[in-house]
Write an enzyme that holds these catalytic residues in place. Structure first.
Site, PDB file in Angstrom:
ATOM      1  N   PRO A  66      10.183   7.079   6.343  1.00  0.00           N
ATOM      2  CA  PRO A  66      10.165   7.933   5.153  1.00  0.00           C
ATOM      3  C   PRO A  66      10.755   7.171   3.961  1.00  0.00           C
ATOM      4  O   PRO A  66      11.755   6.461   4.121  1.00  0.00           O
ATOM      5  CB  PRO A  66      11.011   9.138   5.550  1.00  0.00           C
ATOM      6  CG  PRO A  66      11.765   8.736   6.770  1.00  0.00           C
ATOM      7  CD  PRO A  66      11.034   7.602   7.400  1.00  0.00           C
ATOM      8  N   HIS A  67      10.102   7.295   2.816  1.00  0.00           N
ATOM      9  CA  HIS A  67      10.557   6.530   1.658  1.00  0.00           C
ATOM     10  C   HIS A  67      10.186   7.221   0.352  1.00  0.00           C
ATOM     11  O   HIS A  67       9.338   8.104   0.314  1.00  0.00           O
ATOM     12  CB  HIS A  67       9.974   5.111   1.688  1.00  0.00           C
ATOM     13  CG  HIS A  67       8.476   5.076   1.690  1.00  0.00           C
ATOM     14  ND1 HIS A  67       7.741   5.229   2.843  1.00  0.00           N
ATOM     15  CD2 HIS A  67       7.582   4.920   0.694  1.00  0.00           C
ATOM     16  CE1 HIS A  67       6.457   5.162   2.549  1.00  0.00           C
ATOM     17  NE2 HIS A  67       6.321   4.978   1.253  1.00  0.00           N
ATOM     18  N   GLY A  68      10.870   6.788  -0.700  1.00  0.00           N
ATOM     19  CA  GLY A  68      10.602   7.323  -2.026  1.00  0.00           C
ATOM     20  C   GLY A  68      11.408   6.571  -3.065  1.00  0.00           C
ATOM     21  O   GLY A  68      12.203   5.694  -2.731  1.00  0.00           O
TER      22      GLY A  68
END
Length: 153
Positions: A66-68
């Site tokens: 998960p990334h942002g």
């Protein structure tokens, strides 16, 4: 830059208590916010959920990244977590995710963000490394496995 240079050993969860995707994102975020208190927990979760709406960051083989991106973040932040039981992360291959890397990057850091995603993906592509990480006895052992198996930039 190596993963081990970005990953604080205190940002390793040796066993997640989360049992679903939403809880995993919250537990990863809580660990990150505890180490980087200037981050807004709700904003991080919002960014992660928005990214997941585009498609699961569960890349298969028991791995999810998960990334942002967050505005006004000083430097890229990582959290690693493991779930020996596995969590349904809507992965592309339908398998439960067991190894998680949360990656939060400054909004303008496109290059370093992509390079770090590629490094994580390359590291966790190796079945033997995944097995070692799943068998590690604690967070310190997990960190040593990452350190020992990283390739030079």
């Amino acid at each position: 830059m190596k993963i081990s240079e970005l990953l604080n050993p205190q940002a390793i969860i040796s066993e997640l208590s989360a049992t679903d995707k939403k809880e995993v994102l919250a537990e990863l975020t809580d660990t990150l916010v505890a180490l980087v208190p200037e981050l807004d927990r709700n904003r991080v979760l919002e960014v992660l959920h928005e990214r997941e709406k585009l498609g699961s960051t569960g890349i298969g083989d028991g791995v999810a990244i998960p990334h942002g991106k967050i505005a006004k973040l000083g430097e890229l932040q990582l959290v690693f977590a493991r779930s020996t039981k596995g969590v349904d992360f809507e992965s592309m291959d339908g398998q439960l995710a067991q190894l998680f890397f949360l990656l939060i990057a400054p909004e303008g850091a496109v290059g370093v963000h992509l390079k770090t995603l590629a490094r994580i993906s390359k590291l966790l592509k190796d079945v033997n490394i995944r097995k070692q990480l799943l068998a590690a006895k604690d967070a310190a052992a997990i960190y040593q496995i990452i350190l020992a198996n990283e390739t030079s930039p």
